[in-house]
Scaffold this motif. Structure first.
Motif: not given
Length: 480
Positions: A43-46, A49-53
């Motif tokens: 979830d974090c990468l895809n 965290c990553v797309p939201s930031k």
């Protein structure tokens, strides 16, 4: 009979926690099988965290153009090319993806199976046509968005954090269901990019955070033009000529609020479907897989970490860095047989609105509940920082909660890049420090980090008025 694999460790889930366990174990030469049914990186990468930031960063640049005139810079009207914004988000994901890729982990010596895993017994897992019998298993399957049981919600198109980044056009009128960190981060970002945004929160927005800190972010979000409604209960969702229509109960009756898109950010649930945990004797409840503070399940061969782990029935802390922390604990436990215990008082969190809200340790309310009135609260406004004044970012504060003897219990900050301020306090809390060494360290000028030292110095302010101390100074003056 399916082919048999007998690794030392089998990790189920290739998100942040699972990848950390696999990489660490492989670095010690331990045989590892990693099973993932979805995208590597989790979830974090895809979708987290990553797309939201990346989206927040694009929105911050748009807002910087609007604010440029205050610095004597004329930049003209803001124009948003949403296709390029989306390309930026995708580019950030693509830049990080190789680090989490199947190819990299196979290069580390990990056997990666891209399939669904399910327990077939207390000591075995089936995945991708293999039977896996490992000495230890680690379940790191994460969590997914929850759709609340609102009548009509299942009958309209709904966005979640798993689908919102697939949008090809900017929403004209975005409705956000949920005023927690995910809902507010995305609400503010889309507003700054040009959407009309309404957020509906059934209770208090950022309800987990210290009210003094949350207030700073919420006031700015409202100034940005987000319509933020707290205490708003959505009773029904339906399609209408205006798009998606929410029936919202309020003190003056029921109000209908329409939007072009609906984003649901009303919580997340642990991902356990299809694992057949009962076959392995692994207990779970609605909060996740039940584990002790050493992250072991009711099956002593099996650990659970990250979002899916419910530590002593309290549910998981759904942060990427917590999954990484859990990974470190189970690696020490599995490889070195060391006793480990999760300590939630050391785990920081940040809401990446602008301004940010960061916290580590106990909030003021939590500290009073645990320690009574024997605490002190120390605050310093962001405006006390010359750097914050130079950058016109003076909204916010630093807030410390300490014992009467100065031992740190918790620290919070609200302001631009407040999450960076929390780093120092996370270290201080983990080291069991009092405010004394923080009050004595030298911070470069001008940095916002100076506020950490100033907040610590506040502990000693009452001493300045001590009659006893003043008498000592007078006596010392006699000696020249």
């Amino acid at each position: 009979m399916p082919p048999l694999l007998t690794p030392d460790i089998c990790v189920i889930g290739a998100g942040s926690g699972g990848l950390s366990v696999a990489a660490a174990a492989a670095a010690f030469g331990v045989e590892v099988v990693l099973v993932e049914r979805g995208a590597m990186g989790g979830d974090c990468l895809n979708t987290g965290c990553v797309p939201s930031k990346a989206l927040i960063a694009a929105a911050r640049h748009a807002e910087a153009i609007r604010e440029a005139a205050a610095f004597g810079v004329e930049a003209g009207p803001v124009r948003i090319d949403f296709a390029r914004v989306r390309a930026h988000v995708r580019d950030v994901i693509d830049g990080i993806a190789p680090h989490d890729s199947q190819e990299r982990f196979e290069g580390l010596g990990v056997k990666v199976i891209r399939a669904e895993a399910r327990f077939t017994g207390p000591e075995a897992v089936s995945a991708g046509g293999f039977e896996i019998r490992a000495r230890r298993f680690v379940v790191a399957t994460g969590s997914g968005p929850v759709l609340p049981p609102i009548p009509g919600l299942a009958d309209v198109p709904v966005l979640t954090n798993e689908s919102v980044f697939d949008l090809t056009a900017l929403p004209e009128r975005l409705l956000v269901l949920g005023g927690g960190p995910i809902g507010l981060e995305l609400a503010q970002a889309f507003r700054r990019l040009g959407s009309e945004v309404t957020v509906l929160e059934a209770e208090r927005a950022l309800g987990r955070e210290d009210p003094d800190l949350a207030r700073v972010a919420l006031e700015r979000i409202r100034r940005d033009g987000v319509s933020l409604r707290e205490g708003a209960k959505v009773e029904r969702v339906e399609r209408g000529p205006e798009g998606i229509v929410l029936s919202v109960a309020g003190p003056d009756g029921t109000e209908r609020i329409a939007g072009s898109h609906l984003l649901v950010a009303a919580g997340r649930a642990p991902t356990t479907a299809g694992l057949d945990l009962e076959r392995a004797g692994i207990a779970q409840d609605r909060r996740g897989i039940t584990v002790d503070r050493g992250l072991r399940t009711t099956n002593r061969r099996v650990y659970a970490i990250g979002d899916v782990a419910s530590v002593e029935g309290r549910g998981g802390l759904q942060f990427t860095h917590v999954a990484g922390y859990h990974a470190g604990l189970v690696v020490r436990s599995i490889l070195f047989r060391l006793p480990v215990r999760e300590n939630r008082d050391l785990l920081p969190r940040v809401t990446y609105t602008d301004p940010e809200v960061g916290q580590v340790g106990l909030t003021e309310a939590e500290a009073r509940a645990r320690h009574g009135d024997g605490i002190r609260v120390l605050t310093v406004p962001m405006a006390a920082s010359d750097r914050a004044r130079a950058e016109r970012e003076t909204d916010g504060l630093v807030k410390l909660v300490v014992t009467g003897k100065g031992r740190l219990l918790g620290a919070g900050a609200a302001g631009r890049n407040a999450g960076e301020l929390v780093n120092l306090w996370s270290l201080a809390l983990a080291a069991g420090l009092t405010v004394r060494p923080v009050a004595g360290f030298v911070s470069p000028y001008p940095t916002v980090g100076e506020l950490a030292r100033r907040a610590a110095i506040e502990f000693y302010r009452p001493t300045l008025a001590s009659p006893w101390l003043r008498r000592v100074i007078r006596v010392l003056r006699i000696f020249g």
